[in-house]
Design an enzyme around this catalytic site. Structure first.
Site, short mmCIF file in Angstrom:
data_model
loop_
_atom_site.label_atom_id
_atom_site.label_comp_id
_atom_site.label_asym_id
_atom_site.label_seq_id
_atom_site.Cartn_x
_atom_site.Cartn_y
_atom_site.Cartn_z
N HIS A 193 31.73 59.66 56.24
CA HIS A 193 31.69 59.16 54.88
C HIS A 193 32.84 59.77 54.09
O HIS A 193 33.50 60.70 54.54
CB HIS A 193 30.34 59.46 54.22
CG HIS A 193 30.03 60.92 54.15
ND1 HIS A 193 29.35 61.59 55.15
CD2 HIS A 193 30.33 61.87 53.22
CE1 HIS A 193 29.22 62.86 54.84
NE2 HIS A 193 29.82 63.07 53.67
N HIS B 209 34.54 61.05 50.10
CA HIS B 209 34.36 61.52 48.73
C HIS B 209 35.67 61.26 47.99
O HIS B 209 36.75 61.44 48.56
CB HIS B 209 34.02 63.02 48.72
CG HIS B 209 32.74 63.36 49.42
ND1 HIS B 209 31.52 63.39 48.77
CD2 HIS B 209 32.50 63.67 50.71
CE1 HIS B 209 30.58 63.72 49.63
NE2 HIS B 209 31.14 63.89 50.83
N GLU C 11 36.22 67.50 47.94
CA GLU C 11 35.21 68.52 47.68
C GLU C 11 35.78 69.91 47.96
O GLU C 11 35.71 70.80 47.13
CB GLU C 11 33.97 68.24 48.53
CG GLU C 11 33.29 66.94 48.16
CD GLU C 11 31.84 66.90 48.58
OE1 GLU C 11 30.98 66.68 47.71
OE2 GLU C 11 31.56 67.09 49.79
N THR D 112 26.75 68.99 51.43
CA THR D 112 27.25 68.99 50.05
C THR D 112 26.46 68.06 49.16
O THR D 112 26.84 67.84 48.00
CB THR D 112 28.75 68.59 50.01
OG1 THR D 112 28.90 67.24 50.48
CG2 THR D 112 29.57 69.53 50.88
N THR D 113 25.37 67.51 49.67
CA THR D 113 24.46 66.69 48.88
C THR D 113 23.03 67.17 49.13
O THR D 113 22.76 67.83 50.15
CB THR D 113 24.56 65.20 49.27
OG1 THR D 113 24.23 65.05 50.66
CG2 THR D 113 25.96 64.66 49.02
N HIS E 208 25.70 56.60 46.99
CA HIS E 208 26.38 57.88 46.77
C HIS E 208 27.76 57.92 47.42
O HIS E 208 28.63 58.66 46.99
CB HIS E 208 25.54 59.04 47.31
CG HIS E 208 24.19 59.14 46.69
ND1 HIS E 208 23.99 59.39 45.35
CD2 HIS E 208 22.94 59.02 47.24
CE1 HIS E 208 22.70 59.43 45.10
NE2 HIS E 208 22.04 59.20 46.22
N HIS F 32 34.51 63.20 55.71
CA HIS F 32 33.61 64.05 56.48
C HIS F 32 33.11 63.28 57.70
O HIS F 32 32.60 62.16 57.56
CB HIS F 32 32.41 64.49 55.65
CG HIS F 32 32.75 65.43 54.55
ND1 HIS F 32 31.87 65.71 53.51
CD2 HIS F 32 33.86 66.16 54.31
CE1 HIS F 32 32.45 66.57 52.68
NE2 HIS F 32 33.65 66.86 53.15
#
Length: 336
Positions: free
Chosen positions: A109, A111, A122, A217-218, A84, A135
């Site tokens: 991590h 995005h 995000e 957010t996941t 992911h 993040h």
């Protein structure tokens, strides 16, 4: 009871790190997450679109103070493609002050979007997304023993959000991560990264940020996150962004699926409030009001200049008339 707690932690780890199947698009995509993870449909979800004309200035919000970020130990850090995102493990010697509790670091991590797309973050500010977003995840170590335990409790987690835009030069700090992506091209691959100055991943000014309560957010989308979204951005080069967009795959082997567009759409704010640690000009005036104010100031300055010009001209005429009167009077006295 202990068995039940362990079971909950296992379920959470499986969900977050890819053990249960979810995607960003398609039949298992974000619009269907709430079917398997009910909290993803709750009313305090993240990310959000931060409208700066609606934020509330809070003078009590202190600058964040990251500790241990400059040198996170001597042991290598673990870099992981979990299908992911790309995730870097962080040691508990890294922690934050300036929050209600002591929050120790767990992982960071990224995005991002896809090639030739300007969107990858995000969070958005005034409906504007950036190329990517970092993040850095922390948990309340004063109250909880682990990340998974804290993730299920209100404000159990504190996440720093850094919006990333494209600049002209390569960012050496982000290169510590991006230069190793080719070693973890496929899902569930790991590699080691030498420790580096994590503080340099953050923007130079940490005193300007937005704060709100939200969620992961996941999946499982637990509403346990105290979010700090910095207003200043980090920059990476276009080559670095393309490396992020083109190197990783979300699958373990062929047929391979490129890992891109791993961002969640902004969620409704509902009744939540967003606070700011600083006063923004745009929160005081709209763009139209700022333009009108600028035109008004310019017109006022022009009027002052014209008034000064005419006053000076009038004074010069008066002084010239006085000189002529003196000369004429002097001439009369001489003739007498």
């Amino acid at each position: 009871m202990m068995f039940f707690q362990i079971l909950l932690e296992v379920i959470w780890i499986l969900a977050v790190f890819g053990g249960q199947h979810w995607t960003y698009e398609g039949p298992h995509g974000q619009h269907h997450w709430s079917a398997s993870y009910p909290e993803c449909g709750s009313n305090a979800q993240s990310p959000i679109n931060i409208q700066t004309d609606s934020v509330i200035f809070d003078p009590e919000l202190p600058p964040l103070q990251p500790h241990g970020y400059e040198q996170p130990g001597t042991k290598p850090l673990e870099l992981h493609n979990n299908g992911h995102t790309v995730q870097l493990s962080l040691p508990p010697t890294m922690y934050l002050e300036g929050l209600p509790q002591k929050y120790v670091a767990a992982q960071l991590h990224l995005h991002w979007g896809q090639k030739r797309s300007p969107r990858g973050s995000e969070h958005q500010i005034n409906s504007q997304a950036t190329a990517a977003e970092l993040h850095i995840v922390h948990y309340d170590s004063d109250s909880y023993n682990s990340l998974s335990e804290a993730a299920q409790r209100p404000q159990g987690l504190a996440v720093l959000s850094i919006l990333i835009e494209v600049g002209e030069t390569k960012n050496p700090a982000y290169e510590h991560i991006l230069s190793h992506l080719h070693e973890i091209r496929y899902k569930d691959q790991y590699t080691s990264v030498p420790p580096f100055n994590v503080r340099e991943l953050l923007p130079p000014v940490l005193a300007h940020y937005f704060r709100y309560n939200g969620s992961l957010t996941t999946p499982p989308c637990y509403q346990s996150v105290l979010w700090t979204v910095f207003s200043r951005r980090a920059q990476i080069s276009m080559d670095q962004l393309e490396k992020l967009q083109e190197t990783l795959f979300s699958t373990e082997k062929e047929p391979s699926t490129l890992l891109v567009q791993n961002y969640r759409a902004p969620q409704p704010l509902n009744q939540r409030m967003v606070f700011a640690s600083f006063i923004q000009a745009e929160s005081l005036y709209t763009t139209g009001e700022m333009l009108s104010l600028g035109v008004g100031i310019l017109a006022g300055c022009l009027c002052l200049l014209l008034a000064a010009y005419f006053i000076a001209r009038k004074i010069r005429k008066k002084m010239s008339g006085n000189r002529k009167s003196v000369v004429f009077t002097s001439a009369q006295v001489t003739e007498a």
